[in-house]
Design a protein around this motif. Structure first.
Motif, short mmCIF file in Angstrom:
data_model
loop_
_atom_site.label_atom_id
_atom_site.label_comp_id
_atom_site.label_asym_id
_atom_site.label_seq_id
_atom_site.Cartn_x
_atom_site.Cartn_y
_atom_site.Cartn_z
N GLN A 229 31.42 27.01 33.41
CA GLN A 229 32.30 27.60 34.43
C GLN A 229 33.72 27.75 33.90
OE1 GLN A 229 33.08 25.41 38.12
NE2 GLN A 229 32.86 27.31 39.25
N MET A 231 34.45 28.54 30.88
CA MET A 231 34.47 29.56 29.83
C MET A 231 34.47 28.97 28.43
SD MET A 231 37.44 31.85 31.76
CE MET A 231 38.74 30.72 31.25
N THR B 62 32.73 35.45 28.68
CA THR B 62 33.11 34.97 30.00
C THR B 62 34.63 34.97 30.12
OG1 THR B 62 31.17 33.54 30.03
CG2 THR B 62 32.88 33.06 31.63
N ALA B 63 35.28 34.47 29.10
CA ALA B 63 36.73 34.39 29.11
C ALA B 63 37.38 35.77 29.14
CB ALA B 63 37.23 33.60 27.91
N VAL B 66 36.93 37.09 32.73
CA VAL B 66 37.65 36.37 33.78
C VAL B 66 39.17 36.51 33.58
CG1 VAL B 66 38.12 34.10 34.76
CG2 VAL B 66 35.77 34.76 34.22
N LEU B 67 39.63 36.44 32.35
CA LEU B 67 41.08 36.51 32.13
C LEU B 67 41.61 37.93 32.32
CD1 LEU B 67 41.63 33.90 29.29
CD2 LEU B 67 41.40 33.58 31.77
N GLN B 70 41.94 37.90 36.01
CA GLN B 70 43.02 37.04 36.50
C GLN B 70 44.40 37.67 36.27
OE1 GLN B 70 43.33 32.96 35.02
NE2 GLN B 70 45.32 32.81 36.01
N ALA B 94 32.51 31.21 37.36
CA ALA B 94 33.80 31.15 36.67
C ALA B 94 34.91 31.93 37.39
CB ALA B 94 33.65 31.61 35.22
N ILE B 98 38.23 29.99 38.35
CA ILE B 98 39.44 30.26 37.57
C ILE B 98 40.42 31.14 38.35
CG2 ILE B 98 40.33 31.26 35.42
CD1 ILE B 98 38.67 28.71 34.97
N ILE B 99 39.92 32.13 39.07
CA ILE B 99 40.82 33.02 39.82
C ILE B 99 40.91 32.60 41.28
CG2 ILE B 99 41.37 35.45 40.31
CD1 ILE B 99 39.41 36.24 38.10
N LYS B 224 49.55 36.16 27.75
CA LYS B 224 49.54 35.10 26.73
C LYS B 224 49.58 33.71 27.38
CE LYS B 224 54.51 34.85 25.58
NZ LYS B 224 55.51 34.82 24.52
N TYR B 225 50.29 33.58 28.48
CA TYR B 225 50.33 32.28 29.16
C TYR B 225 48.99 31.99 29.83
CZ TYR B 225 55.32 33.05 28.56
OH TYR B 225 56.55 33.30 28.03
N ARG B 227 46.10 33.06 28.94
CA ARG B 227 45.13 32.72 27.90
C ARG B 227 45.26 31.26 27.48
NH1 ARG B 227 45.19 35.96 22.25
NH2 ARG B 227 47.35 35.22 22.32
N LYS B 228 46.49 30.83 27.22
CA LYS B 228 46.69 29.44 26.80
C LYS B 228 46.30 28.47 27.91
CE LYS B 228 47.86 25.72 24.75
NZ LYS B 228 47.08 25.18 23.64
N GLN B 229 46.79 28.72 29.12
CA GLN B 229 46.53 27.79 30.22
C GLN B 229 45.03 27.68 30.52
OE1 GLN B 229 48.05 28.66 34.21
NE2 GLN B 229 48.64 26.53 34.42
N ASN B 230 44.32 28.75 30.26
CA ASN B 230 42.88 28.73 30.50
C ASN B 230 42.08 28.39 29.25
OD1 ASN B 230 42.39 29.43 33.40
ND2 ASN B 230 43.84 31.03 32.82
N GLN B 232 41.99 29.32 26.06
CA GLN B 232 41.36 30.36 25.25
C GLN B 232 42.25 30.85 24.11
OE1 GLN B 232 38.33 31.88 25.22
NE2 GLN B 232 37.54 30.40 26.68
#
Lengths: 344, 344, 344, 344
Positions: A229, A231, B62-63, B66-67, B70, B94, B98-99, B224-225, B227-230, B232
């Motif tokens: 979940q 990712m 998945t990332a 989802v990103l 988001q 996810a 995540i969202i 970019k934020y 991606r990092k926070q999630n 990835q």
């Protein structure tokens, strides 16, 4: 870019690890961790980290840390860490976003925390207005290259057990601690009763890949769903597993890497004794040396080898040594300093 | 495991891609995407996908999905997808986690959705009790191996623009669509006005790595934020960038892969015409063939080549062709079927 | 329970407010804020707090604070507050859970923060590894009963504007500040350029109800959805709106309440001058008095009037005065102290 | 606004409930549910709903529903509801945002679901790519004014138990079901083995307030923290508790309200038999009547009494009867219809 002392993720992939990727690349295999190589590696991980360790491969260190924590706590609970922890400083708020939890910080100068510091946060237990402490997360070795001794680890474990707290170890460079403490990986994980460990690969010569090692039984039940979940389920899992097999099998490439980089860190620290202008600010117990240097040396030194100012306020540098740095590199670095000393 | 028709992530790394990893592994480079190879690859991506495409490398599909979403929506908004979308069926929730957003599903039999289906969800606009539609996400080619035509894509884009909706394309196998539509990658992304595209690597011969291509300006500011926070942000980014450089550069390894796998899918479909017992259930417009087969054939066929039952209720199989499947493999598969036909 | 100095939510509903509830209870009205009384009250709120104030009624103070913030920031951003802020100490991690954001704390002894303290957190701007500061949240009056002066407010506003930060005011007891500063509510909200204000009702005589006042235009566009999704949309809204109408209309019940309670706090502080054993630890600028007292007095005093130990470490008490505390009550409290002084 | 048939939250506060608020408003009391009146009411709730019921007062129905679910599930799990459920249709995605979970919908025409419908979602159990079903949430009476019989409830409970699913009941109008089924509140909650129940107050004559009734033991351990963190802990709790005491005590104001409104719904339905132009579309088993009417009648009828079009596609109206609607009102409504019949 020439050799960098910026970080141990500035280096690439260790030749043996890269070779393992070539070997893994044979034919087809089921995805998502159901392949033979992943199964073998999981078995090996249990041998290396203890039979209760359940390994979950993920892509990066942020994920290993955050998902270890998420599997053990809920959003109304809190995690206690050092103020210097990577989790606090360098994850762009990932624990807050992914877990929704509160952070309780123990001020630290060398990256380590003590039970006294943890205890200060054990207040308002049972108070519904207040996030409830649930996990203590320590970094081993710390972000300052210092190692908790086995005694210190056991003391933290005793204290957390007594206070119904779980223990997480951020082990992005755990191989360094095992080498420094002259022990094996099991002794500083299952052996001291950790509930979850992030075991790093990327900073130790892998292309990418970390292991979330889960000892805490309830967390094992849900980790696979949490990973997907959030990712972090790699589809071609065998390529991550295979790299770890190479790192961990037999006498241990990990020992070789830790031994080599730590020896170089010691050599560098030793060499610095000739420079009264330079202060080594932290005990050298891993593959990094923290120093303050004359401001005038900063620019020319960085032209030789890239590195970071770690703490602007005290103008403290971090020199981090990757697996592929050589004795010659370190000696050259010291030579440049000697030149600077003479000319400035 | 022998050749598998289970998924295009059962294959390993394409030899040319693997070779690019070896080439990337030279010396040190800055981490987190600030290296030269990543910069070069970003430039190449803009050439291939259009100058407004801002590429963000992430670990998995998945990332990427989802990103992308988001970055373009908030939790009180909704994303409209096909009921068959990977986002809906196979991400373990996810997007919800995540969202925090709502999903609005358009029932689909072939993986595609139309503006009529989307329109049904454009109700209660401005009603505070109801998640507000914000993004339409389509898969190209779909999970059923079907492709939206350029006309269909333009019609969806026109409709979403008119209705203040953003358009996301899940392109885990986008190279197949570009090949099938006899066009290039820019024409079916920037060319049709997509706001964000998940461009797949892993299913097209990479070890791991996907690109979130962002065209929507406000999303670029924060990606970019996010991606990092999630969790990835790859530290040794160059190894992901380098693989994509190999896939996308020059005449295009991607074309070679799409052309080869699609030709085999057509060959397989063609061969099936000799089997009245077998029904091809979906148009063959990518690297997969969906079929119903006699129940008695299932077990022996799976012993030859692994594959999945895609829809239990209608006993529909998916045969998915990876870059390294050969004409000989397909012919052997058909031969096994001929044998089964004769003996059952 | 007799009179309590524990909190201003230990008192009940002000008689005039209660009467307004009776008056509101006439016939049917549309729900969710679409009724006539809510519309009237919204108009009144704009008169009182400035024409740019968009009021959103919510149930409680935690919600007013958290939703004000959520409407102005994203999860990868950070909010800067005093270490003493209610948001930090007493919300059980609500901002982390609901917004997913990071908290940056400015150490404070009196509940106030300065631009120097805020500035320390304006580092690593643009660094993807680090949550980006977006909002400064101050409490006015603070949790220690101190008020920012108009000059201090303007200075914080100037600083936040210059640094692209938004300003939130937690005004659970804002009426106290307006009275102490001898000004009106508009001057300390719209007048100093706040972007969002939590205006308290419950601690000022309401049964329940707070207003999220939004000045920041982008936040207005989404607030109604945020409120509903976060479970804070009251269905019988008119009963919350009606209470605020009573509090804010005409010369202002709010002034009456602030004036009365603040006068009593001053009377109490004045009376304490006769007790060298007692130290008033904070300037008395609202409806509370913070003190240290002899340990022996604690128990007998608490038997008279309940109150909290605010800070265990320095044995500091908080005496909080509700709208229905009387001069007689305060004098009786002082009399008990005189007795204690004589007998202990 | 005159009498509305729009919703039972268009009415105000029942006179007896309002009177209880006046009685509660005596002196000071501890906040956040630690007062005497709340303790008494909690005791009463256990008498009414069963000794295992742990009551948590919250502000509104969205919160009661979402927090009941959050206390029993995790983000990687799924909740199964009717497609018509309030949770699905009218919460602006609150479950997705607050819990992060997936929703699995059972299509329903009358608001009820059956074990057959639930069973369809019990697939891919243990599959990490797929949210795992954990809770079934039913509405009793449903959003269409229909009631599950005791047999139907027991059957759902049996099925959920057998399949390791928990059972939540959205009882915003649960008093109607108890009356319709000629039973008491305990029999349709603890009696049928519910794990959590949202017991409504606002739609049954309260100013505001709902109870989350928790039977599931693990959920009890964390509910108070969940409530606070999700901004639903009322500070002047006694005013919510006191209203429920009035509703539930003795022979039961709740019975009086349910009996009265249900009798009026029946009277209205009975009267409609004289209008072949009007079709009653749902069984009348609560305080609402669902109908289709001639289009020409819509405008003049709405001028008399406000009501909602519930389903645009089939032009289905909902007429909802509040506690303060009278026989005379219903008769007048029917009279207007007679007039319309004659004149159109």
């Amino acid at each position: 870019m020439s050799i960098s002392l910026g970080s141990d993720n500035h280096s690439g992939v260790h030749p043996k690890i890269l070779n393992s990727i070539l070997e893994t690349n044979q034919g087809h295999a089921p995805a998502y961790g159901t392949d033979e190589l992943t199964a073998q590696t999981e078995k090996l991980v249990k041998e290396v980290f203890g039979k209760n360790a359940e390994p979950y491969f993920v892509f990066n260190g942020t994920a290993a840390n955050v998902l270890c924590l998420q599997s053990m706590m809920e959003s109304h609970e809190a995690v206690i860490t050092a103020s210097t922890a990577h989790l606090q400083m360098d994850e762009c708020g990932a624990p807050e976003k992914i877990i929704g939890c509160k952070r309780l910080l123990v001020p630290s100068a060398d990256g380590k925390i003590t039970t006294d510091g943890i205890k200060k946060h054990l207040v308002r237990l049972g108070d519904q207005h207040c996030s409830q402490p649930k996990v203590v997360s320590i970094t081993q070795p710390t972000e300052y290259g210092t190692c908790y001794s086995l005694e210190e680890l056991r003391e933290i474990r005793r204290f957390t057990r007594e206070n119904n707290l779980l223990l997480h170890i951020d082990g992005a460079r755990l191989i360094q601690a095992a080498h420094f403490l002259k022990t094996d990986l099991k002794s500083i994980t299952e052996g001291i009763g950790a509930d979850a460990v992030s075991f790093g690969g990327t900073k130790n010569g892998l292309l990418c890949g970390e292991i979330a090692l889960i000892y805490h039984e309830p967390a094992k039940k849900k980790f696979k769903y949490i990973r997907k979940q959030n990712m972090q389920l790699p589809s071609k899992m065998r390529f991550i597993a295979g790299q770890f097999q190479e790192l961990l099998k037999g006498p241990g490439l990990w020992r070789e890497i830790a031994g080599h980089t730590q020896a170089l860190a010691q050599r560098l620290a030793e060499g610095l004794k000739n420079f009264p202008e330079v202060t080594v600010t932290q005990p050298v117990q891993a593959n990094s040396v923290f120093v303050t240097i004359p401001k005038a040396w900063f620019k020319p030194l960085r032209e030789e080898f890239f590195f970071y100012v770690w703490d602007e306020t005290r103008f403290e540098m971090r020199w981090m040594i990757s697996f592929d740095v050589t004795t010659k590199d370190i000696d050259r670095f010291l030579a440049v300093m000697r030149q600077l000393k003479e000319t400035t």
